[in-house]
Design a protein around this motif. Structure first.
Motif, PDB file in Angstrom:
ATOM      1  N   LYS A 169       0.374   4.102  -0.963  1.00 30.15           N
ATOM      2  CA  LYS A 169       0.401   3.819  -2.399  1.00 30.15           C
ATOM      3  C   LYS A 169       0.520   5.100  -3.227  1.00 30.15           C
ATOM      4  O   LYS A 169       1.341   5.192  -4.146  1.00 30.15           O
ATOM      5  CB  LYS A 169      -0.870   3.059  -2.789  1.00 30.15           C
ATOM      6  N   LEU A 170      -0.314   6.111  -2.880  1.00 28.73           N
ATOM      7  CA  LEU A 170      -0.348   7.337  -3.680  1.00 28.73           C
ATOM      8  C   LEU A 170       0.829   8.263  -3.402  1.00 28.73           C
ATOM      9  O   LEU A 170       1.183   9.098  -4.252  1.00 28.73           O
ATOM     10  CB  LEU A 170      -1.660   8.091  -3.426  1.00 28.73           C
ATOM     11  N   SER A 171       1.418   8.135  -2.218  1.00 25.06           N
ATOM     12  CA  SER A 171       2.518   9.041  -1.860  1.00 25.06           C
ATOM     13  C   SER A 171       3.756   8.840  -2.725  1.00 25.06           C
ATOM     14  O   SER A 171       4.654   9.687  -2.734  1.00 25.06           O
ATOM     15  CB  SER A 171       2.892   8.855  -0.389  1.00 25.06           C
ATOM     16  N   LYS A 172       3.792   7.737  -3.473  1.00 19.87           N
ATOM     17  CA  LYS A 172       4.924   7.494  -4.363  1.00 19.87           C
ATOM     18  C   LYS A 172       4.914   8.458  -5.547  1.00 19.87           C
ATOM     19  O   LYS A 172       5.952   8.726  -6.149  1.00 19.87           O
ATOM     20  CB  LYS A 172       4.885   6.054  -4.872  1.00 19.87           C
ATOM     21  N   GLU A 173       3.704   8.958  -5.869  1.00 21.00           N
ATOM     22  CA  GLU A 173       3.579   9.828  -7.035  1.00 21.00           C
ATOM     23  C   GLU A 173       3.035  11.217  -6.699  1.00 21.00           C
ATOM     24  O   GLU A 173       3.238  12.160  -7.461  1.00 21.00           O
ATOM     25  CB  GLU A 173       2.656   9.181  -8.074  1.00 21.00           C
ATOM     26  N   LYS A 174       2.330  11.338  -5.559  1.00 18.53           N
ATOM     27  CA  LYS A 174       1.668  12.601  -5.252  1.00 18.53           C
ATOM     28  C   LYS A 174       1.946  13.031  -3.821  1.00 18.53           C
ATOM     29  O   LYS A 174       2.208  12.206  -2.945  1.00 18.53           O
ATOM     30  CB  LYS A 174       0.146  12.469  -5.454  1.00 18.53           C
ATOM     31  N   LYS A 175       1.854  14.331  -3.617  1.00 16.42           N
ATOM     32  CA  LYS A 175       1.936  14.864  -2.266  1.00 16.42           C
ATOM     33  C   LYS A 175       0.569  14.723  -1.604  1.00 16.42           C
ATOM     34  O   LYS A 175      -0.458  14.744  -2.271  1.00 16.42           O
ATOM     35  CB  LYS A 175       2.359  16.337  -2.304  1.00 16.42           C
ATOM     36  N   ARG A 176       0.557  14.627  -0.278  1.00 16.09           N
ATOM     37  CA  ARG A 176      -0.716  14.401   0.436  1.00 16.09           C
ATOM     38  C   ARG A 176      -1.717  15.523   0.192  1.00 16.09           C
ATOM     39  O   ARG A 176      -2.923  15.286   0.102  1.00 16.09           O
ATOM     40  CB  ARG A 176      -0.459  14.260   1.950  1.00 16.09           C
ATOM     41  N   GLU A 177      -1.253  16.742   0.041  1.00 24.10           N
ATOM     42  CA  GLU A 177      -2.183  17.858  -0.163  1.00 24.10           C
ATOM     43  C   GLU A 177      -2.782  17.875  -1.568  1.00 24.10           C
ATOM     44  O   GLU A 177      -3.677  18.680  -1.860  1.00 24.10           O
ATOM     45  CB  GLU A 177      -1.488  19.192   0.119  1.00 24.10           C
ATOM     46  N   GLU A 178      -2.320  16.977  -2.437  1.00 22.09           N
ATOM     47  CA  GLU A 178      -2.823  16.949  -3.813  1.00 22.09           C
ATOM     48  C   GLU A 178      -3.999  15.989  -4.003  1.00 22.09           C
ATOM     49  O   GLU A 178      -4.625  15.996  -5.060  1.00 22.09           O
ATOM     50  CB  GLU A 178      -1.694  16.551  -4.781  1.00 22.09           C
ATOM     51  N   TYR A 179      -4.291  15.181  -3.024  1.00 19.80           N
ATOM     52  CA  TYR A 179      -5.388  14.218  -3.184  1.00 19.80           C
ATOM     53  C   TYR A 179      -6.223  14.124  -1.905  1.00 19.80           C
ATOM     54  O   TYR A 179      -5.776  14.494  -0.819  1.00 19.80           O
ATOM     55  CB  TYR A 179      -4.863  12.836  -3.580  1.00 19.80           C
ATOM     56  N   LYS A 180      -7.443  13.646  -2.084  1.00 18.21           N
ATOM     57  CA  LYS A 180      -8.385  13.483  -0.978  1.00 18.21           C
ATOM     58  C   LYS A 180      -8.889  12.040  -0.949  1.00 18.21           C
ATOM     59  O   LYS A 180      -9.046  11.404  -1.995  1.00 18.21           O
ATOM     60  CB  LYS A 180      -9.581  14.430  -1.130  1.00 18.21           C
ATOM     61  N   ILE A 181      -9.136  11.564   0.269  1.00 13.61           N
ATOM     62  CA  ILE A 181      -9.644  10.194   0.446  1.00 13.61           C
ATOM     63  C   ILE A 181     -11.051  10.267   1.031  1.00 13.61           C
ATOM     64  O   ILE A 181     -11.277  10.893   2.071  1.00 13.61           O
ATOM     65  CB  ILE A 181      -8.727   9.380   1.378  1.00 13.61           C
TER      66      ILE A 181
END
Length: 589
Positions: A174-186
Motif C-alpha cells: 500500500k505505502l510503496s505506491k507513494e514512498k520508498k521502503r527506506e522512508e517508513y517503518k512498520i
C-alpha cells in the motif's frame, strides 16, 4: 540484532524458587548459582516463564526506544495492531486507542486482522490440497517448538506466513505506491514475545522494523502522559474484515477461514496450550491412521489463545473469559467485510529450519546413576519423581545436571534430608544436654551430653522426666502456655549445677530442655570469692600493721627531735665565752 536476548532475567528478583523451570514446557531454564536463566538455544519464546514468575524476575525485552527513535528521527511510521487489542483495551477504550497511538506520533494505524484474513484463507486452501494433516503455522511459538523439538513434523506445517508478516507485506504494498521502503517503518504491537524473534528471522528481514507488546505500549503511554480517557474516539486508517477479529481466540483461524466445523468435529481441531499441542503431535506421529482423518490442526501455544499472551498480563478485573467476551463483542460490532487484497500464495509462503540443540550425545546409564547416587538415590525406590526441582522425574533432572542445565542442590527431598542430618549432627555433638519431651512430659529423645550429665541411657526413652530429675520446671512450662523458663538449678545427686533453658514447641506439642553444665564455673566462682575474702583480710592486717609502725616511728622521731633541739641550744651556749655551760656532762647523755 538476532543475537539479542528476548527473555531477560533480573538477578536481584530471582528467588531460586524453580517456578519458571516447572512451568517451562521445554525446560529451557538453566540453573546456575541459584539463578534461573533462559537458555536461548532451547527457548521457544512462549513467554510462560514471564507470566508465571511471582517475583517478576523474567521480562520481555523492550523495543519501545527503537520504535520511539523512528518517530523522533522523522520516519513515516505505520502500526500493525494485533486483533487481541480488543481484549486489552475493551469497552470505551476500544475507540480511543487509535487516537492514543496517533498522539505518540504514528502516521498510519491498521489492524493485523487484515493479515490474519490472508493467512486464514491461504491455510484453508492448502487444507483441501493435502492428503495428510495440515498444521496451521500462524503461531510463531508453535513453529519454534516444531523447528527445535519436533522436526519430524516440519513437513506437516502449512508453510504460510503469520498474520503479522502477511499484514506487513500488505502495508508495504500500500505505502510503496507513494514512498520508498527506506522512508517508513512498520511497528507491530501485540501480546506475543515470539513475534520479536519472528520479525528478526532472516527470511522476514525488511518487513517488521520493531515489535512491541501491549505491556510495553502501556508503559510508553504512561511515560508520555497520554491517558486514554483524554483521547477522542477515532477509527483505523484501514478497517479489517470482521471475521478476522476472532483470530486471537482458540479456533479463530478456522472461523476466519469460514471452515464448517463444530466442537465435536474430528477432522478440524482447534487446540491451545502445550499439553494439547504435544498430545496432538504424538498422535500424528504414532502411525495410528489419524493423520489421514484429521484435515487441519490449528494450534496456539498460549492457553485459550493470544488473549492470554505473555505481553498482556492478565488482571483480576479482566480475566481470560472477560477478554474472550470482549473479542466476540468487537467481532459482532462490525459489519461483514471481505478482504480486498489480491493474494498470491507464493508471496506469503514461509520456510522452516532445523535447529540443532547442542547436547552431549553419549549420556550413559552409568552417568545418570552417578548423579542419582550423589543425591542419595541408590535404588529405584529412592527416585520420588516429586517434580519439586521442576523436572518430571529424577532421571530427567539427572540428565539436566549432566548437560549443565541443572544443579544437584535443586533436589528438595535430598536437601531437606541433608538439613535434617546437619541439625541432628549439631544436636548430637552439642556439649550441652538437650532433651525433648511430649505433652505429657514423657521423654522422646535426648542427646549424648544429656545422657552423660545425668548418667542415663536410651532405656529411659518413653518414661516421664521425673524418672531422672525434678519435673517442677517442665510442669510450670506446660501450665504457662509456652512461655520460656530460664533458671539455674543444682542437682546434688549428679554433682551438677546447670543453667537451664526450657521452652515449648507449640505446633508439635513438645517441650525442649537445654542444660548447660556450669558446675566448674560455680566452683571456680566460689574459690575466687574465697581468695577475694582472704586477700581483703590480709590487706586489712597489713594496713593495720603499717599504721602501728607509723605511729611507733612517729613517737621515736618525736623523742629524738626533742633531744636534738636541747643539744643545739646547749651547743649555742657553749660557744658564748662569758657563759660557760651549766652542765658539762650533757655530752654523756
Amino acid at each position: 540484532m538476532e543475537s539479542d536476548k528476548i527473555i531477560l532475567t533480573s538477578k536481584a528478583r530471582c528467588r531460586d524458587c524453580y517456578r519458571c523451570l516447572r512451568a517451562c514446557p521445554v525446560k529451557a531454564i538453566k540453573m546456575k548459582g541459584g539463578q534461573a536463566y533462559v537458555e536461548e538455544s532451547r527457548c521457544v519464546l512462549c513467554g510462560t516463564c514471564v507470566r508465571e514468575c511471582p517475583q517478576k524476575a523474567k521480562s520481555i525485552r523492550s523495543d519501545t526506544e527503537r520504535a520511539a527513535g523512528y518517530i523522533k528521527d522523522g520516519f513515516y511510521t505505520a502500526v500493525s495492531l494485533a486483533p487481541s487489542f480488543a481484549a486489552i483495551y475493551s469497552d470505551w477504550r476500544l475507540k480511543r486507542i487509535v487516537s492514543a497511538l496517533r498522539r505518540l506520533g504514528f502516521n498510519y494505524i491498521a489492524e493485523t486482522a487484515i493479515g490474519a484474513q490472508i493467512t486464514a484463507e491461504l491455510t484453508a486452501a492448502l487444507c483441501g490440497e493435502r492428503n495428510k494433516t495440515l498444521i496451521a503455522s500462524a503461531c510463531p511459538a508453535v513453529v519454534n517448538y516444531i523447528e527445535k523439538y519436533r522436526q519430524e513434523m516440519i513437513p506437516a506445517l502449512a508453510g504460510v506466513v503469520s498474520p503479522m508478516i502477511a499484514h506487513a507485506k500488505a502495508i508495504i504494498a500500500k505505502l510503496s505506491k507513494e514512498k520508498k521502503r527506506e522512508e517508513y517503518k512498520i511497528i507491530f504491537i501485540g501480546p506475543c514475545a515470539a513475534k520479536k524473534k519472528e520479525a528478526e528471522r532472516e527470511e522476514f528481514a525488511g518487513f517488521i522494523d520493531a515489535a512491541i507488546t501491549f505491556d510495553e505500549l502501556d508503559e510508553w503511554l504512561e511515560r508520555e502522559n497520554i491517558n486514554l480517557n483524554e483521547c477522542e474516539e477515532s477509527d483505523f486508517d484501514e478497517i479489517s474484515p470482521n471475521r478476522a477479529r476472532l483470530f486471537p481466540l482458540e479456533g479463530g483461524l478456522i472461523k476466519t477461514a469460514a471452515l464448517e466445523t463444530d466442537m465435536l468435529d474430528s477432522e478440524i481441531l482447534a487446540i491451545s496450550g502445550f499439553d494439547e499441542i504435544e498430545n496432538a503431535l504424538e498422535v500424528l506421529n504414532s502411525n495410528s491412521g489419524l493423520d489421514s482423518k484429521i484435515k487441519i490442526i490449528e494450534p496456539l501455544f498460549c492457553v485459550k489463545g493470544c488473549i492470554n499472551g505473555p505481553g498482556a498480563v492478565l488482571t483480576e478485573k479482566s480475566g481470560i473469559f472477560g477478554r474472550k467476551n470482549s473479542i466476540i463483542e468487537y467481532y459482532g460490532s462490525g459489519a461483514a467485510r471481505k478482504n480486498k487484497i489480491k493474494v498470491s500464495p507464493a508471496d506469503f509462503k514461509a520456510s522452516y529450519r532445523h535447529f540443532k540443540i547442542e547436547d552431549p550425545l553419549d549420556i550413559s546409564e552409568e552417568d545418570i546413576k552417578s548423579v542419582l547416587e550423589k543425591t542419595g538415590k541408590l535404588n529405584i525406590e529412592d527416585e520420588l519423581n516429586c517434580g519439586a526441582c521442576g523436572y518430571n522425574s529424577c532421571r530427567d533432572k539427572a540428565v539436566a545436571v549432566i548437560r549443565g542445565m541443572a544443579e544437584l542442590e535443586m533436589c528438595m527431598p535430598y536437601m531437606r534430608k541433608m538439613a535434617e542430618r546437619r541439625t541432628d549432627r549439631i544436636i548430637e555433638t552439642s556439649p550441652n544436654g538437650i532433651i525433648i519431651l511430649d505433652e505429657k512430659l514423657h521423654i522422646i529423645s535426648m542427646n549424648g551430653a544429656f545422657k552423660k550429665m545425668f548418667m542415663c541411657s536410651e532405656v529411659v526413652i518413653g518414661k516421664r522426666i521425673s524418672y531422672i530429675i525434678d519435673p517442677a520446671n517442665f510442669e510450670k512450662l506446660s501450665t504457662r502456655g509456652g512461655a520460656k523458663i530460664e533458671t539455674i538449678e543444682k542437682y546434688p545427686s549428679y554433682n551438677l549445677i546447670c543453667h537451664e533453658i526450657l521452652y515449648a514447641l507449640s505446633d508439635e506439642k513438645q517441650y525442649v530442655g537445654i542444660f548447660v553444665d556450669i558446675t566448674n564455673l560455680e566452683i571456680n566462682q566460689k574459690r575466687l570469692d574465697e581468695i577475694k575474702s582472704k586477700t581483703v583480710c590480709q590487706a586489712s592486717e597489713l594496713l593495720e600493721h603499717q599504721i602501728n609502725m607509723a605511729q611507733q616511728m612517729a613517737k621515736f622521731l618525736g623523742e629524738y627531735t626533742a633531744r636534738g633541739e636541747e643539744l643545739v641550744k646547749n651547743l649555742m651556749k657553749v660557744s658564748e665565752p662569758d657563759n660557760p655551760p651549766a652542765d658539762r656532762n650533757i655530752y654523756k647523755k
